[in-house]
Every structure is written in C-alpha cells, then in structure tokens.
Write a protein that holds these residues in place. Structure first.
Motif, PDB file in Angstrom:
ATOM      1  N   ASN A  56     -78.664  25.118 -15.886  1.00 30.18           N
ATOM      2  CA  ASN A  56     -77.455  25.930 -15.780  1.00 30.18           C
ATOM      3  C   ASN A  56     -76.231  25.105 -16.136  1.00 30.18           C
ATOM      4  O   ASN A  56     -76.179  23.891 -15.909  1.00 30.18           O
ATOM      5  CB  ASN A  56     -77.296  26.463 -14.348  1.00 30.18           C
ATOM      6  CG  ASN A  56     -78.399  27.423 -13.974  1.00 30.18           C
ATOM      7  OD1 ASN A  56     -78.466  28.521 -14.499  1.00 30.18           O
ATOM      8  ND2 ASN A  56     -79.265  27.002 -13.071  1.00 30.18           N
TER       9      ASN A  56
ATOM     10  N   GLU B 191     -82.329  31.958 -29.757  1.00 25.10           N
ATOM     11  CA  GLU B 191     -81.855  33.265 -29.299  1.00 25.10           C
ATOM     12  C   GLU B 191     -80.687  33.119 -28.339  1.00 25.10           C
ATOM     13  O   GLU B 191     -80.662  32.195 -27.514  1.00 25.10           O
ATOM     14  CB  GLU B 191     -82.998  34.011 -28.597  1.00 25.10           C
ATOM     15  CG  GLU B 191     -82.635  35.398 -28.090  1.00 25.10           C
ATOM     16  CD  GLU B 191     -83.756  36.038 -27.290  1.00 25.10           C
ATOM     17  OE1 GLU B 191     -83.497  37.049 -26.600  1.00 25.10           O
ATOM     18  OE2 GLU B 191     -84.896  35.520 -27.340  1.00 25.10           O
TER      19      GLU B 191
ATOM     20  N   ILE C 221     -79.195  34.858 -25.198  1.00 24.23           N
ATOM     21  CA  ILE C 221     -79.698  35.779 -24.178  1.00 24.23           C
ATOM     22  C   ILE C 221     -78.562  36.703 -23.733  1.00 24.23           C
ATOM     23  O   ILE C 221     -77.501  36.240 -23.311  1.00 24.23           O
ATOM     24  CB  ILE C 221     -80.248  35.006 -22.969  1.00 24.23           C
ATOM     25  CG1 ILE C 221     -81.380  34.067 -23.416  1.00 24.23           C
ATOM     26  CG2 ILE C 221     -80.746  35.968 -21.897  1.00 24.23           C
ATOM     27  CD1 ILE C 221     -81.824  33.107 -22.326  1.00 24.23           C
ATOM     28  N   VAL C 222     -78.807  38.000 -23.861  1.00 22.89           N
ATOM     29  CA  VAL C 222     -77.814  39.010 -23.482  1.00 22.89           C
ATOM     30  C   VAL C 222     -78.410  39.888 -22.385  1.00 22.89           C
ATOM     31  O   VAL C 222     -79.492  40.464 -22.562  1.00 22.89           O
ATOM     32  CB  VAL C 222     -77.396  39.864 -24.692  1.00 22.89           C
ATOM     33  CG1 VAL C 222     -76.379  40.936 -24.259  1.00 22.89           C
ATOM     34  CG2 VAL C 222     -76.808  38.987 -25.790  1.00 22.89           C
ATOM     35  N   GLU C 223     -77.701  39.985 -21.271  1.00 24.63           N
ATOM     36  CA  GLU C 223     -78.105  40.843 -20.165  1.00 24.63           C
ATOM     37  C   GLU C 223     -76.941  41.717 -19.760  1.00 24.63           C
ATOM     38  O   GLU C 223     -75.823  41.221 -19.556  1.00 24.63           O
ATOM     39  CB  GLU C 223     -78.569  39.999 -18.971  1.00 24.63           C
ATOM     40  CG  GLU C 223     -79.793  39.131 -19.261  1.00 24.63           C
ATOM     41  CD  GLU C 223     -80.153  38.231 -18.092  1.00 24.63           C
ATOM     42  OE1 GLU C 223     -79.381  38.228 -17.092  1.00 24.63           O
ATOM     43  OE2 GLU C 223     -81.174  37.524 -18.168  1.00 24.63           O
ATOM     44  N   ASN C 224     -77.190  43.023 -19.657  1.00 22.06           N
ATOM     45  CA  ASN C 224     -76.142  43.978 -19.281  1.00 22.06           C
ATOM     46  C   ASN C 224     -74.914  43.824 -20.170  1.00 22.06           C
ATOM     47  O   ASN C 224     -73.777  43.799 -19.687  1.00 22.06           O
ATOM     48  CB  ASN C 224     -75.762  43.808 -17.807  1.00 22.06           C
ATOM     49  CG  ASN C 224     -76.939  44.081 -16.877  1.00 22.06           C
ATOM     50  OD1 ASN C 224     -77.708  45.009 -17.113  1.00 22.06           O
ATOM     51  ND2 ASN C 224     -77.073  43.257 -15.843  1.00 22.06           N
ATOM     52  N   ARG C 225     -75.174  43.676 -21.488  1.00 18.40           N
ATOM     53  CA  ARG C 225     -74.130  43.590 -22.509  1.00 18.40           C
ATOM     54  C   ARG C 225     -73.281  42.325 -22.398  1.00 18.40           C
ATOM     55  O   ARG C 225     -72.152  42.276 -22.888  1.00 18.40           O
ATOM     56  CB  ARG C 225     -73.225  44.836 -22.487  1.00 18.40           C
ATOM     57  CG  ARG C 225     -73.960  46.127 -22.743  1.00 18.40           C
ATOM     58  CD  ARG C 225     -73.014  47.313 -22.812  1.00 18.40           C
ATOM     59  NE  ARG C 225     -73.743  48.545 -23.057  1.00 18.40           N
ATOM     60  CZ  ARG C 225     -74.097  49.002 -24.271  1.00 18.40           C
ATOM     61  NH1 ARG C 225     -73.773  48.286 -25.331  1.00 18.40           N
ATOM     62  NH2 ARG C 225     -74.758  50.126 -24.403  1.00 18.40           N
ATOM     63  N   ARG C 226     -73.804  41.321 -21.715  1.00 20.34           N
ATOM     64  CA  ARG C 226     -73.069  40.056 -21.581  1.00 20.34           C
ATOM     65  C   ARG C 226     -73.973  38.888 -21.969  1.00 20.34           C
ATOM     66  O   ARG C 226     -75.142  38.827 -21.581  1.00 20.34           O
ATOM     67  CB  ARG C 226     -72.583  39.857 -20.140  1.00 20.34           C
ATOM     68  CG  ARG C 226     -71.841  38.548 -19.931  1.00 20.34           C
ATOM     69  CD  ARG C 226     -71.257  38.414 -18.539  1.00 20.34           C
ATOM     70  NE  ARG C 226     -70.563  37.125 -18.417  1.00 20.34           N
ATOM     71  CZ  ARG C 226     -69.328  36.910 -18.844  1.00 20.34           C
ATOM     72  NH1 ARG C 226     -68.637  37.912 -19.390  1.00 20.34           N
ATOM     73  NH2 ARG C 226     -68.775  35.709 -18.729  1.00 20.34           N
TER      74      ARG C 226
ATOM     75  N   VAL D  58     -75.441  35.478 -21.475  1.00 20.77           N
ATOM     76  CA  VAL D  58     -75.613  34.714 -20.239  1.00 20.77           C
ATOM     77  C   VAL D  58     -76.338  33.386 -20.466  1.00 20.77           C
ATOM     78  O   VAL D  58     -76.615  32.652 -19.511  1.00 20.77           O
ATOM     79  CB  VAL D  58     -76.382  35.540 -19.185  1.00 20.77           C
ATOM     80  CG1 VAL D  58     -75.577  36.759 -18.772  1.00 20.77           C
ATOM     81  CG2 VAL D  58     -77.768  35.928 -19.704  1.00 20.77           C
TER      82      VAL D  58
ATOM     83  N   LYS E  43     -81.823  30.555 -25.485  1.00 22.90           N
ATOM     84  CA  LYS E  43     -83.197  30.108 -25.447  1.00 22.90           C
ATOM     85  C   LYS E  43     -83.429  29.167 -26.614  1.00 22.90           C
ATOM     86  O   LYS E  43     -83.064  29.484 -27.755  1.00 22.90           O
ATOM     87  CB  LYS E  43     -84.154  31.299 -25.531  1.00 22.90           C
ATOM     88  CG  LYS E  43     -85.634  30.908 -25.450  1.00 22.90           C
ATOM     89  CD  LYS E  43     -86.520  32.148 -25.494  1.00 22.90           C
ATOM     90  CE  LYS E  43     -87.996  31.763 -25.389  1.00 22.90           C
ATOM     91  NZ  LYS E  43     -88.876  32.964 -25.427  1.00 22.90           N
TER      92      LYS E  43
ATOM     93  N   LYS F  78     -78.874  28.622 -18.977  1.00 23.01           N
ATOM     94  CA  LYS F  78     -78.013  29.713 -18.519  1.00 23.01           C
ATOM     95  C   LYS F  78     -76.546  29.262 -18.538  1.00 23.01           C
ATOM     96  O   LYS F  78     -76.230  28.119 -18.203  1.00 23.01           O
ATOM     97  CB  LYS F  78     -78.396  30.142 -17.110  1.00 23.01           C
ATOM     98  CG  LYS F  78     -79.671  30.990 -17.054  1.00 23.01           C
ATOM     99  CD  LYS F  78     -79.458  32.312 -17.792  1.00 23.01           C
ATOM    100  CE  LYS F  78     -80.616  33.272 -17.604  1.00 23.01           C
ATOM    101  NZ  LYS F  78     -80.603  33.923 -16.288  1.00 23.01           N
TER     102      LYS F  78
ATOM    103  N   ALA G 168     -77.766  44.477 -28.957  1.00 22.26           N
ATOM    104  CA  ALA G 168     -76.601  43.986 -28.222  1.00 22.26           C
ATOM    105  C   ALA G 168     -75.295  44.180 -28.982  1.00 22.26           C
ATOM    106  O   ALA G 168     -74.211  44.027 -28.399  1.00 22.26           O
ATOM    107  CB  ALA G 168     -76.777  42.508 -27.876  1.00 22.26           C
TER     108      ALA G 168
END
Length: 510
Positions: free
Chosen positions: A3, A261, A263-268, A270, A273, A281, A303
């Motif tokens: 992180n 890649e 990484i996109v979660e909930n249009r954000r 984050v 990879k 992260k 995305a």
C-alpha cells in the motif's frame, strides 16, 4: 500486496518530477518502472566504457536559480542539483551555408548580416520587439505555480499584478507561433530558421507549434549573457538527481516493475497490478507517466466513457527516430570540435531523411568516454515513419538491411564533421523506431502527440476516472524536457493542498 498513497506508472522525467514533488509534499509515493533503468527517454546507458544519452541532449536554464525552466524549479523544490558545464553555440550545416549559431540576439544578428543583409537584421529586431511582451508574460508566471483545480486562483493569482502589463498580448500565447510573425518576417531565411527551431522544440512545424513554447525559448536563448547547459555525467545525472530527491522524502522507485493494469473499483483508480501479479494499492491516486495510448491499454474497458477512449486513442502521433550511438577513437580530431550540430538537406524540415541532429557530449564532459575517445549520438528527430518498420521482425534479414539503408543519412551527415568517422568506430549501435518503442516504451516509437496549437488541446492531468491522473508529453504542450517536467509538477501540485503549494512557492523564491 503493498500500500502507498500514490502510485506513478513510469519513471520518465515527468513521472520522477511528479513523484519527487509529491514525496516532498508528504505523500507516500511508489514509482513503477518497467525498464531496468530509470529515466525513460532521458536515461543513460553504457557500452564498453562509453556512456550514452538515449535521448535529449540540448539543455538551457538549468545551471542557475531562479530559472523559468520547470525542471530547474523541481530541482530547487526537492533541494537537488548537479554539476553543469556551459557553452554557447552549435554548428549548422544549412542550405545557405555552414556557420556556428550562438545563443544571444546580437550574435544571431551577425549571422543574419553576413547571410542576408541589413534588412534581415531589421526584421529580426522587429520580431524580438513583438515577442518581448509574450516572453515577459511566460516568464512572469512560474510553472511551479500552476495546478489544474480552483486552487490556481490563489497560486497563480499571486502573480496577476505583475502580469497585467502584458495581458494585451497574452492572448497570442494560446495560438500557433506563425500568427505572431505575420507582417513582420518576410525574409525567407529567418522564416525557415524559426520553422526549424519550432520543429526541434515540438516535433511540429511553426504553424502547429504553441506560441507560448517559442516565447519561452526566445526568453531563454536570446537574452544577454545567455549560455546553454550540459550536465556532467550526461542526461542520466539529471535522472539520478530526481531519484535522489524522490528517496530523500521517502519515495520508492521499483525497477523492472511492469504495470499490466490500472485497478478501478467503483469508478475510482485504487492501484495497479504488475506483470508478475503484485498488486500495489493507492490510497490517494494513480498517476500515469505512460503515453496517452499506452495508458488507455491499462484501463479496464468499462471504466472509461467510449467517447473519451475514442478521442484519446485517435490522438495523432509524431513520427519516430533513427539513432546512431557511436564510441570512437578521437586521436587527431580538431580541438574545436563542437558539442552539437544540425545538418539539413533542404528546408522541407519535416520530410524523412532530411534533418539530422548530432551530439558529441564528451567534448564537454570527457568522463563520458575512455581517454582519447568520444561518444556520439546522431538521430533523425521525429521524421522516421513508423509504418516502414511496423511489420518487421527484429531478427529478420529484411530488418537488418533496412537498418543499414535508413541509417546511411546519419553517417553522411556525421562525415561532414568527422570525414573518417566510419574508420574510427569502436562501438556502433543503430536504433530504429522498433528500438525506440521497445526500450523507451514509446507508442509506435513516437516522439509524442502531434496536436496542433490553436486547434487541438492537450488534456492536462485529469481523466474521467476518479483518482487517475496523467503526466508526461501527452498532457502538456511541448515535448522536450521542460514540458514533461512541467506536466509532472502540475499533476503533483493538483493533488497537494493549496497551503502546502503556496509554502513550496515561498521556499523556492516566488
């Protein structure tokens, strides 16, 4: 999994400037570089004791502070510097004849007087007078003050009073440079000279080059007591300074860390990879220093709005390069050998195989080569069509034959300066657009986007994906070192709190 606050994809000058500044602002930063060496197009590499610059070789405004050069402002902000050597001219082999072009307006007037006469000198002086307000406007607002949110009202606004006298002319900075010279420059040599400078600055002809870029160049090159700079240790010394600055404030650089890649979660965004499966992260942001085309390949298809993806994917690209990197025996060469030369067949500047740039940096820094030797970098700047190479296998005889054919123009140009150059070579490396694409991670081996000033705009750092920003030559006009350094600074500033941004400006003297 690990992180951090910010992950930066790519350690080109833009990515390192962004990362070092964010670390200075107090963010945890991890820079991921796919290559085994940092620096992108500005990295250095060694062969048999010869140290080569992979890309840029002409620098100015870096050996003193305060300076309008964005890279100098970044170095000041992170408390880093390096040793510089100064010089003031480069050799020109042009259709009108051969001469040394010195920086400084008076020196160029002497060239004009000899080649074109008093009328040309008169036009040159009128041009300088017309450009002066634009140059003052560009120099009045330091790049370090720029950010891409409403905080700019405070960071840029503090310079508004000093900018007021130039606002009547400042509108010209948003257009192409050819509009600035209309009605002033009638002499064909001056016109062609300006067109050449524009192309060397941006990879584009004058009618497509930003007037702001040229105003910056005139402010820097055509002022009293000006000098050009070269970093002792080569371009890699600049990268080393930025890496030191990154580490000084706790930032991390991971080499051979290829991002596969975002990484996109909930249009954000984050995190990222890596190719080896590692996930990093990012609490605050992911910032891509990759090109606009390569960045699109890293973002999951769902995305991005299709219209944005199509628009960015359709961004036109400048052509690519041919390169010669040579290590030579320097015995018996003239002591007045220059560091830089340009060789031009005719004034169709953008035509393939027409313009050749030559750099012999060991003239200024002998430590780049073994005793009695020189390193040489020759290239055709942004004029080599990628399509000639696109479908070739690097191991094929067709590829090898084309390498020899397309490099011949560089050998012939270099022979104008060192006639027996081929017999002197101890290291010979020929680079093609495929080399450019492979080692520098350049889309189609390109110099960068070909966006026309006044008609097409650069997107800046923000994207439609929350938490995903970009920096590098795809985001800010002008492709060289000052532009990518500016792009990294703007991306970092845009994340930083305005109070910290204002404090940084005070710390570097603004």
């Amino acid at each position: 999994m690990s992180n951090t606050d910010v992950v930066i994809i790519g350690s080109g000058v833009g990515g390192l400037c962004c990362g070092a500044l964010l670390a200075r602002y107090g963010y945890g930063v991890t820079v991921c570089e796919s290559h085994s060496l940092p620096g992108g197009a500005a990295h250095s590499f060694e062969r048999n004791g010869f140290k080569f610059d992979s890309g840029p070789s002409l620098y100015s405004g870096l050996s003193y502070s305060p300076s309008a050069n964005p890279l100098r402002q970044v170095l000041d902000a992170i408390g880093e510097d390096l040793n510089w050597v100064n010089y003031n001219s480069w050799g020109c082999y042009l259709p009108e004849g051969n001469f040394d072009a010195e920086v400084g307006s008076k020196q160029f007037e002497e060239v004009l007087l000899k080649l074109r006469g008093e009328e040309a000198v008169k036009q040159w002086r009128q041009l300088l007078k017309a450009i002066a307000p634009l140059s003052y406007a560009v120099m009045t607002v330091p790049t370090a003050s720029l950010r891409s949110d409403l905080g700019a009202i405070l960071t840029v606004g503090k310079f508004a009073p000093a900018l007021l006298p130039y606002l009547g002319n400042a509108w010209q900075l948003t257009g192409a440079f050819d509009q600035v010279i209309k009605g002033i420059v009638k002499d064909t040599f001056i016109y062609n000279w300006l067109n050449l400078l524009c192309f060397l600055l941006s990879g584009l002809p004058m009618e497509q080059t930003s007037a702001a870029e040229v105003a910056f160049m005139f402010a820097d090159w055509y002022r009293p007591q000006v000098a050009l700079d070269y970093p002792l240790g080569g371009s890699g010394a600049i990268i080393d300074a930025l890496v030191r600055g990154l580490g000084k404030y706790g930032g991390k650089l991971q080499l051979s860390a290829h991002v596969s890649e975002i990484i996109v979660e909930n249009r954000r965004a984050v995190g990222v990879k890596l190719k080896n499966g590692t996930i990093i992260k990012a609490k605050t942001a992911v910032i891509s220093n990759a090109s606009t085309w390569d960045t699109l390949d890293l973002i999951p298809p769902t995305a991005l709005p299709p219209s944005y993806r199509h628009q960015r994917a359709s961004t036109p690209a400048c052509d690519s390069f041919m390169h010669l990197h040579l290590g030579i025996n320097a015995a018996g060469l003239s002591s007045d050998l220059g560091c830089h030369y340009v060789v031009l067949k005719d004034w169709q500047i953008t035509a393939p195989q027409n313009l050749v740039a030559i750099s012999i940096p060991s003239v200024l820094d002998p430590a780049l080569a073994p005793p009695g030797k020189h390193v040489i970098h020759v290239y055709t700047p942004a004029t080599e069509p990628y399509q000639l190479w696109a479908n070739l296998e690097r191991s094929s005889t067709t590829y090898q034959k084309l390498k020899q054919e397309r490099s011949e123009v560089m050998w012939q140009a270099l022979e104008k300066i060192i006639p027996d150059i081929r017999a002197r070579c101890e290291v010979t490396l020929i680079g093609t657009p495929l080399t450019h694409a492979r080692f520098l991670r350049r889309y189609r081996g390109s110099y960068g986007p070909s966006l026309k000033a006044g008609k097409e705009s650069f997107p800046g750092p923000y994207t439609p994906v929350s938490g995903l920003l970009c920096c590098g030559d795809s985001t800010f006009p002008g492709i060289g070192i000052p532009a990518v350094a500016a792009s990294g600074m703007i991306a970092a500033n845009s994340l930083a709190p305005v109070t910290k941004h204002l404090a940084l400006l005070r710390d570097i003297g603004y």
